[in-house]
Motif scaffolding. Structure first.
Motif, PDB file in Angstrom:
ATOM      1  N   ALA A 157    -132.737 -18.185-138.906  1.00 15.96           N
ATOM      2  CA  ALA A 157    -131.703 -17.210-138.529  1.00 15.96           C
ATOM      3  C   ALA A 157    -131.949 -15.863-139.217  1.00 15.96           C
ATOM      4  N   LYS A 158    -132.364 -15.906-140.502  1.00 18.76           N
ATOM      5  CA  LYS A 158    -132.644 -14.664-141.231  1.00 18.76           C
ATOM      6  C   LYS A 158    -133.827 -13.920-140.609  1.00 18.76           C
ATOM      7  N   GLN A 159    -134.854 -14.685-140.282  1.00 20.97           N
ATOM      8  CA  GLN A 159    -136.039 -14.080-139.678  1.00 20.97           C
ATOM      9  C   GLN A 159    -135.723 -13.541-138.284  1.00 20.97           C
ATOM     10  N   PHE A 160    -134.963 -14.327-137.508  1.00 13.38           N
ATOM     11  CA  PHE A 160    -134.609 -13.901-136.159  1.00 13.38           C
ATOM     12  C   PHE A 160    -133.720 -12.654-136.180  1.00 13.38           C
ATOM     13  N   GLN A 168    -135.744  -9.525-136.153  1.00 11.19           N
ATOM     14  CA  GLN A 168    -136.320  -9.240-134.840  1.00 11.19           C
ATOM     15  C   GLN A 168    -135.248  -8.788-133.849  1.00 11.19           C
ATOM     16  N   SER A 169    -134.077  -9.433-133.924  1.00  7.90           N
ATOM     17  CA  SER A 169    -132.968  -9.049-133.060  1.00  7.90           C
ATOM     18  C   SER A 169    -132.516  -7.614-133.352  1.00  7.90           C
ATOM     19  N   ASP A 170    -132.423  -7.284-134.651  1.00 10.47           N
ATOM     20  CA  ASP A 170    -132.003  -5.933-135.048  1.00 10.47           C
ATOM     21  C   ASP A 170    -133.011  -4.885-134.592  1.00 10.47           C
ATOM     22  N   GLN A 171    -134.304  -5.191-134.733  1.00  9.22           N
ATOM     23  CA  GLN A 171    -135.329  -4.240-134.314  1.00  9.22           C
ATOM     24  C   GLN A 171    -135.265  -4.000-132.817  1.00  9.22           C
ATOM     25  N   GLN A 172    -135.058  -5.082-132.063  1.00 10.55           N
ATOM     26  CA  GLN A 172    -134.957  -4.930-130.614  1.00 10.55           C
ATOM     27  C   GLN A 172    -133.701  -4.160-130.236  1.00 10.55           C
ATOM     28  N   LEU A 173    -132.599  -4.421-130.945  1.00 10.76           N
ATOM     29  CA  LEU A 173    -131.358  -3.692-130.672  1.00 10.76           C
ATOM     30  C   LEU A 173    -131.560  -2.201-130.908  1.00 10.76           C
ATOM     31  N   THR A 203    -127.830  -4.885-124.405  1.00 12.18           N
ATOM     32  CA  THR A 203    -127.760  -6.312-124.744  1.00 12.18           C
ATOM     33  C   THR A 203    -128.064  -6.509-126.229  1.00 12.18           C
ATOM     34  N   LYS A 204    -127.202  -7.244-126.908  1.00 12.80           N
ATOM     35  CA  LYS A 204    -127.392  -7.579-128.326  1.00 12.80           C
ATOM     36  C   LYS A 204    -127.697  -9.080-128.390  1.00 12.80           C
ATOM     37  N   TYR A 205    -128.927  -9.381-128.776  1.00 17.60           N
ATOM     38  CA  TYR A 205    -129.376 -10.774-128.771  1.00 17.60           C
ATOM     39  C   TYR A 205    -129.008 -11.486-130.067  1.00 17.60           C
ATOM     40  N   ASN A 206    -128.481 -12.701-129.911  1.00 21.73           N
ATOM     41  CA  ASN A 206    -128.262 -13.598-131.045  1.00 21.73           C
ATOM     42  C   ASN A 206    -129.235 -14.757-130.877  1.00 21.73           C
ATOM     43  N   ILE A 207    -130.321 -14.711-131.668  1.00 23.04           N
ATOM     44  CA  ILE A 207    -131.385 -15.704-131.517  1.00 23.04           C
ATOM     45  C   ILE A 207    -131.079 -16.923-132.388  1.00 23.04           C
ATOM     46  N   VAL A 208    -131.110 -18.088-131.767  1.00 20.44           N
ATOM     47  CA  VAL A 208    -130.817 -19.323-132.502  1.00 20.44           C
ATOM     48  C   VAL A 208    -132.035 -20.246-132.470  1.00 20.44           C
ATOM     49  N   ALA A 209    -132.152 -21.062-133.505  1.00 20.99           N
ATOM     50  CA  ALA A 209    -133.227 -22.059-133.559  1.00 20.99           C
ATOM     51  C   ALA A 209    -132.747 -23.320-132.855  1.00 20.99           C
ATOM     52  N   ASP A 210    -133.360 -23.640-131.714  1.00 19.36           N
ATOM     53  CA  ASP A 210    -132.942 -24.835-130.982  1.00 19.36           C
ATOM     54  C   ASP A 210    -133.628 -26.074-131.566  1.00 19.36           C
ATOM     55  N   GLU A 268    -126.607 -15.124-126.479  1.00 17.22           N
ATOM     56  CA  GLU A 268    -127.240 -16.101-127.362  1.00 17.22           C
ATOM     57  C   GLU A 268    -128.451 -16.701-126.656  1.00 17.22           C
ATOM     58  N   VAL A 269    -129.613 -16.651-127.321  1.00 16.19           N
ATOM     59  CA  VAL A 269    -130.848 -17.151-126.726  1.00 16.19           C
ATOM     60  C   VAL A 269    -131.668 -17.890-127.782  1.00 16.19           C
ATOM     61  N   THR A 270    -132.545 -18.773-127.309  1.00 14.44           N
ATOM     62  CA  THR A 270    -133.533 -19.355-128.215  1.00 14.44           C
ATOM     63  C   THR A 270    -134.634 -18.326-128.418  1.00 14.44           C
ATOM     64  N   TYR A 271    -135.474 -18.549-129.404  1.00  5.46           N
ATOM     65  CA  TYR A 271    -136.562 -17.590-129.653  1.00  5.46           C
ATOM     66  C   TYR A 271    -137.490 -17.514-128.443  1.00  5.46           C
ATOM     67  N   GLU A 272    -137.752 -18.655-127.817  1.00  2.00           N
ATOM     68  CA  GLU A 272    -138.624 -18.676-126.641  1.00  2.00           C
ATOM     69  C   GLU A 272    -138.025 -17.855-125.503  1.00  2.00           C
ATOM     70  N   GLU A 273    -136.719 -17.984-125.302  1.00  2.00           N
ATOM     71  CA  GLU A 273    -136.041 -17.200-124.247  1.00  2.00           C
ATOM     72  C   GLU A 273    -136.052 -15.712-124.585  1.00  2.00           C
ATOM     73  N   PHE A 274    -135.881 -15.403-125.876  1.00  2.00           N
ATOM     74  CA  PHE A 274    -135.902 -14.008-126.329  1.00  2.00           C
ATOM     75  C   PHE A 274    -137.248 -13.364-126.023  1.00  2.00           C
ATOM     76  N   VAL A 275    -138.322 -14.054-126.365  1.00  2.82           N
ATOM     77  CA  VAL A 275    -139.666 -13.517-126.118  1.00  2.82           C
ATOM     78  C   VAL A 275    -139.898 -13.297-124.620  1.00  2.82           C
ATOM     79  N   LYS A 276    -139.458 -14.251-123.799  1.00  4.80           N
ATOM     80  CA  LYS A 276    -139.634 -14.112-122.356  1.00  4.80           C
ATOM     81  C   LYS A 276    -138.891 -12.904-121.814  1.00  4.80           C
TER      82      LYS A 276
END
Length: 440
Positions: free
Chosen positions: A281-284, A287-292, A128-135, A428-436
């Protein structure tokens, strides 16, 4: 000198090194002659000590030293010339009753050989490749935080929800006596919050630390205690109020926008929201890249099957530390490090097969870009190329820094390679969904 190899199986071999007298005799004689020239032995003039006495006193030590040097040099050269991909280091086989008085010697070394395997990037179950968005919720929360940060505190007499209350936490038995300020919005539970609401300066409130804050880590600063102690701390504390303040939020006006981003860079709340989303988006992405990278690593280890010279590696682990390990300790250490070793081999295979090497020009450009980013954070947005080159040269002259940056760059090259050559389930997930999802 003669070197031969016997392959025990695909992963284990024994190398035998035969050293004859003529291989070392010249070097030993030269060193002993030099000793004779400089030896200071009572009863003899300097340079006139009998060679027999020099040999008797120094001969064995010089012989052992020179043979060992010759042995290591010849073994390393052999491994390089034969292009043997070994794991760990050669382990010398013990020889009972080894006799240094002989003229010819034989030594044997156990080798652990790297396995041959292929890496298939087409995984059965794509990562899974996460695209984290700021809701909207996160953006609004960030705006509120900005307004609080640049707002004002207004003193008042009675505590209400949302106030900032200064005071002292105490518990004599636990040695707690610490002044702090508590944001009531961080208090957990209506029961705890109600103990504050309506209180006045000078009042003392009794509270239980367990479940007092939304995050237990808040206890570290509020009680001035160690990190480990804060987890599941369950004691009663008294909080004596010394000051009550209401936080007045800063206005979302041009003055605030200029203070945050520079003159006229942002001119409306809509633009502020877009800027917050852009920065998030830059900060996320990091984190997304590290998790990937973490997930690809785990997936490749699971999908790429090969055997390792387990017994050899456990034996080698016993010998490499500052203190020798027992068999049980070495076995445990191997089990703990096996996954990391497997990925090192997989990563090395990918790097070699796809020429993902780091050269000096790449490293210099990477270092320069990092320096430019750091300088921009401190307001230096337009450094000269000479300034960047000089700083990069100083950093790269430090071996540890150069190694650290090289590893970061290789990690980046690998990540880009995976993105270009693997299939992913994009989500595509929000940061809160990503953490969960990640910490479920």
């Amino acid at each position: 000198m003669n070197i031969t190899r016997e392959n025990i199986d695909d992963l284990n071999a024994v190398v035998k090194v035969d050293i004859a007298k003529e291989d070392y005799e010249g070097k030993v004689d030269k060193i002993l002659k030099d000793y004779r020239k400089n030896a200071n032995i009572p009863g003899f003039r300097k340079g006139h000590v009998p060679m027999g006495m020099v040999k008797k006193q120094y001969g064995k030590a010089v012989l052992v030293d020179e043979v060992n040097k010759l042995l290591q040099d010849s073994l390393n050269k052999y491994l390089t010339e034969e292009k043997l991909d070994v794991l760990g280091n050669p382990i010398p086989k013990e020889q009972e009753n080894f006799d240094w008085d002989k003229e010819n010697y034989s030594f044997e070394f156990e080798l652990g050989l790297a396995p041959e395997f292929e890496v298939n990037l087409d995984l059965k179950e794509p990562v899974t490749k996460y695209n984290i968005v700021a809701d909207e919720k996160m953006v609004n929360k960030q705006i509120e935080n900005i307004q609080k940060q640049y707002g004002k505190l207004k003193s008042k007499d009675v505590v209400e929800e949302g106030d900032v209350v200064a005071g002292t936490f105490k518990n004599e038995e636990e040695g707690i006596d610490h002044e702090t300020s508590v944001e009531l919005e961080n208090i957990k539970g209506k029961k705890n919050l109600n103990k504050f609401v309506g209180a006045k300066v000078g009042d003392t409130i009794k509270l239980n630390t367990k479940g007092l804050f939304e995050d237990d880590h808040a206890l570290i600063n509020h009680l001035d205690i160690e990190h480990d102690r804060a987890h599941d701390l369950d004691i009663e504390v008294e909080f004596t109020i010394s000051e009550i303040n209401e936080r007045e939020l800063a206005d979302l006006d041009q003055e605030l926008f200029d203070k945050l981003f520079g003159k006229d860079k942002v001119k409306s709340v809509t633009e502020l929201k877009e800027k917050i989303k852009e920065d998030a988006a830059k900060q996320f992405q990091q984190q997304s890249d590290q998790q990937l990278m973490n997930d690809v690593t785990e997936a490749l280890i699971e999908a790429t099957k090969f055997e390792l010279p387990k017994e050899f590696l456990q034996k080698w682990i016993q010998t490499v530390g500052e203190k020798p390990m027992t068999e049980e300790e070495a076995k445990e250490e191997y089990e703990n490090s096996e996954k990391g070793l497997r990925y090192q081999l997989i990563e090395g295979k990918i790097i070699n097969d796809n020429n993902l090497n780091v050269n000096f020009d790449d490293l210099k450009a990477f270092a320069t870009d990092k320096i430019r980013q750091q300088m921009a954070q401190f307001g230096q947005t337009d450094p000269s190329q000479k300034e960047l080159d000089d700083i990069a040269a100083r950093i790269l002259s430090n071996q540890d820094e150069a190694k650290r940056l090289s590893e970061q760059l290789m990690n980046e090259k690998l990540l880009n390679f995976y993105k270009e050559n693997m299939k992913f389930n994009e989500k595509e997930v929000t940061y809160e969904e990503f953490v969960k999802e990640i910490y479920k």
